[in-house]
Write a protein that holds these residues in place. Structure first.
Motif, short mmCIF file in Angstrom:
data_model
loop_
_atom_site.label_atom_id
_atom_site.label_comp_id
_atom_site.label_asym_id
_atom_site.label_seq_id
_atom_site.Cartn_x
_atom_site.Cartn_y
_atom_site.Cartn_z
N TRP A 82 -36.35 -36.74 -25.69
CA TRP A 82 -37.32 -37.53 -24.55
C TRP A 82 -37.77 -38.82 -25.02
O TRP A 82 -37.39 -39.73 -24.46
CB TRP A 82 -38.59 -36.63 -24.63
CG TRP A 82 -39.47 -37.27 -23.47
CD1 TRP A 82 -40.03 -38.47 -23.27
CD2 TRP A 82 -40.19 -36.39 -22.30
NE1 TRP A 82 -40.82 -38.55 -21.96
CE2 TRP A 82 -40.80 -37.25 -21.52
CE3 TRP A 82 -39.93 -34.96 -21.97
CZ2 TRP A 82 -41.40 -36.83 -20.31
CZ3 TRP A 82 -40.54 -34.68 -20.60
CH2 TRP A 82 -41.36 -35.50 -19.83
N GLU A 141 -39.40 -32.49 -15.40
CA GLU A 141 -38.89 -33.86 -16.09
C GLU A 141 -38.30 -33.25 -17.29
O GLU A 141 -37.34 -33.88 -17.72
CB GLU A 141 -39.96 -34.70 -16.14
CG GLU A 141 -39.62 -36.11 -16.68
CD GLU A 141 -40.37 -37.01 -16.60
OE1 GLU A 141 -40.44 -38.28 -17.19
OE2 GLU A 141 -41.64 -36.87 -16.01
N SER A 142 -38.96 -32.47 -18.14
CA SER A 142 -38.41 -31.96 -19.56
C SER A 142 -37.27 -31.38 -19.23
O SER A 142 -36.23 -31.68 -20.30
CB SER A 142 -39.50 -31.02 -20.09
OG SER A 142 -39.08 -30.76 -21.26
N ARG A 197 -34.67 -34.28 -18.59
CA ARG A 197 -34.19 -35.29 -19.69
C ARG A 197 -33.38 -34.28 -20.84
O ARG A 197 -32.67 -34.87 -21.40
CB ARG A 197 -35.47 -35.86 -20.25
CG ARG A 197 -36.29 -36.66 -19.34
CD ARG A 197 -37.38 -37.13 -19.92
NE ARG A 197 -38.26 -38.29 -18.93
CZ ARG A 197 -37.81 -39.55 -18.83
NH1 ARG A 197 -36.78 -40.19 -19.69
NH2 ARG A 197 -38.56 -40.32 -18.16
N TYR A 214 -30.01 -34.28 -19.51
CA TYR A 214 -29.24 -35.26 -19.75
C TYR A 214 -28.85 -35.57 -21.18
O TYR A 214 -27.72 -36.16 -21.50
CB TYR A 214 -30.00 -36.76 -19.30
CG TYR A 214 -29.55 -37.98 -19.43
CD1 TYR A 214 -28.70 -38.38 -18.34
CD2 TYR A 214 -29.73 -38.90 -20.54
CE1 TYR A 214 -28.26 -39.63 -18.40
CE2 TYR A 214 -29.18 -39.95 -20.66
CZ TYR A 214 -28.42 -40.47 -19.50
OH TYR A 214 -27.91 -41.60 -19.48
N TYR A 215 -29.89 -35.42 -22.12
CA TYR A 215 -29.59 -35.30 -23.54
C TYR A 215 -28.28 -34.35 -23.91
O TYR A 215 -27.43 -34.64 -24.57
CB TYR A 215 -30.72 -34.90 -24.43
CG TYR A 215 -30.64 -35.52 -25.84
CD1 TYR A 215 -30.99 -36.48 -26.44
CD2 TYR A 215 -29.78 -34.63 -26.70
CE1 TYR A 215 -30.84 -36.71 -27.66
CE2 TYR A 215 -29.69 -34.77 -28.20
CZ TYR A 215 -30.09 -36.00 -28.66
OH TYR A 215 -30.02 -36.26 -29.94
N VAL A 272 -30.85 -40.46 -25.33
CA VAL A 272 -32.03 -40.39 -24.22
C VAL A 272 -32.00 -41.03 -23.08
O VAL A 272 -31.57 -42.43 -22.96
CB VAL A 272 -32.99 -40.83 -25.29
CG1 VAL A 272 -34.36 -40.91 -24.46
CG2 VAL A 272 -33.15 -40.30 -26.76
N PHE A 273 -32.48 -40.43 -21.92
CA PHE A 273 -32.58 -41.34 -20.90
C PHE A 273 -33.82 -41.90 -20.91
O PHE A 273 -34.70 -41.49 -20.96
CB PHE A 273 -32.78 -40.21 -19.65
CG PHE A 273 -32.61 -40.82 -18.25
CD1 PHE A 273 -31.66 -41.69 -17.51
CD2 PHE A 273 -33.95 -40.77 -17.47
CE1 PHE A 273 -31.75 -41.87 -16.46
CE2 PHE A 273 -34.09 -41.31 -16.24
CZ PHE A 273 -32.97 -42.00 -15.77
N VAL A 282 -38.13 -40.92 -13.49
CA VAL A 282 -37.81 -39.39 -13.11
C VAL A 282 -38.58 -39.14 -11.97
O VAL A 282 -39.81 -39.28 -11.87
CB VAL A 282 -37.94 -38.55 -14.04
CG1 VAL A 282 -37.61 -37.00 -13.69
CG2 VAL A 282 -36.80 -38.86 -15.34
N MET A 301 -32.76 -39.45 -11.16
CA MET A 301 -33.06 -40.14 -12.30
C MET A 301 -32.52 -41.40 -12.04
O MET A 301 -31.42 -41.77 -11.58
CB MET A 301 -32.00 -39.54 -13.21
CG MET A 301 -32.19 -37.98 -13.22
SD MET A 301 -33.65 -37.29 -14.18
CE MET A 301 -33.09 -37.52 -15.95
#
Length: 251
Positions: free
Chosen positions: A8, A128-129, A132, A135-136, A142-143, A147, A221
């Motif tokens: 994050w 959101e968690s 993210r 994405y990672y 990290v994004f 969001v 995103m």
């Protein structure tokens, strides 16, 4: 996997976190005798710092209870509500805020249901968690953008304008989704799958989450800067006004 940086914030990681939370996936003791199958195969994990580990952990059970209990989910979710979710509620009854009790009737049966008030901020943070974290997991970085969560779970009769915006956004996203041509991923599809859209010319893409083969959540995103957001704000208001106008015309 060797700990590196928090998915994050990019700080030094201290633990590995499941994305989505592990508790969403039924435990072996709850399903093996009935279904003879495991639903915790190759779960996704990402490195996390203490701060984001703690905030996420506090919301995990809350997310599980509210997702698994949604009417219309698959039979696995129902089994989950009768086992893991039931134990969680017996331990902590404050996980749900019951507004009233009701029933759903069909030709052959009548089923009791609970109408509950959900804390949207907790659900939004959890989604959101997950976004993210995915994405990672996919891109190993990290994004750092913005969001936005779009889902019917966030609609509320007291906020009609927001509900109209959600409906209009879902209509547009679903229309585009059939052209994504990207892989639908998830090693336990009866619990969770995800799909990532192509990135557009503005550096924006969407992650589609599906829980228990029924609940759909779209996460936009965006890599917009604050200056970009100020420039596009009038367009967003125009979008909302047009959506409300179309809804009133239909009426």
């Amino acid at each position: 996997m060797k700990l590196k940086y928090c998915y994050w914030c990019g700080k030094q990681a201290t633990s590995m976190e499941h994305i989505p939370p592990k508790c969403l996936f039924p435990e072996k003791k709850d399903v093996e005798a009935i279904l003879n199958k495991s639903y915790r195969n190759n779960l996704i994990t990402v490195p996390s710092c203490d701060e984001h580990n703690l905030r996420k952990s506090h919301n995990d059970e809350y997310l599980m209870v509210h997702l698994a209990s949604v009417v219309g989910n698959n039979s696995l979710a129902y089994l989950h509500t009768q086992t893991k979710v039931k134990r969680s509620l017996e331990y902590n009854r404050n996980l749900i805020d019951i507004e009233r009790k009701g029933i759903i009737a069909n030709r052959s049966s009548i089923s009791p249901v609970l109408i509950v008030n959900a804390d949207s901020s907790k659900l939004i943070h959890s989604f959101e968690s997950i976004a993210r974290g995915l994405y990672y997991h996919e891109f190993h970085k990290v994004f750092k953008g913005k969001v936005t969560i779009i889902s019917t779970l966030l609609k509320h009769p007291e906020y009609p304008d927001a509900s109209v915006f959600i409906d209009e956004s879902l209509h547009l996203i679903k229309r585009e989704q059939k052209y994504w041509l990207s892989e639908v991923k998830g090693n336990n599809p009866e619990v969770f799958t995800y799909q990532i859209s192509p990135t557009d010319d503005l550096g924006t893409f969407t992650i589609f989450l599906k829980f228990y083969e029924s609940i759909e959540v779209y996460i936009i995103m965006s890599s917009f800067t604050k200056e970009d957001e100020l420039m596009l704000k009038p367009l967003s208001q125009s979008f909302l006004n047009n959506a409300i106008k179309r809804k009133n015309e239909v009426k």
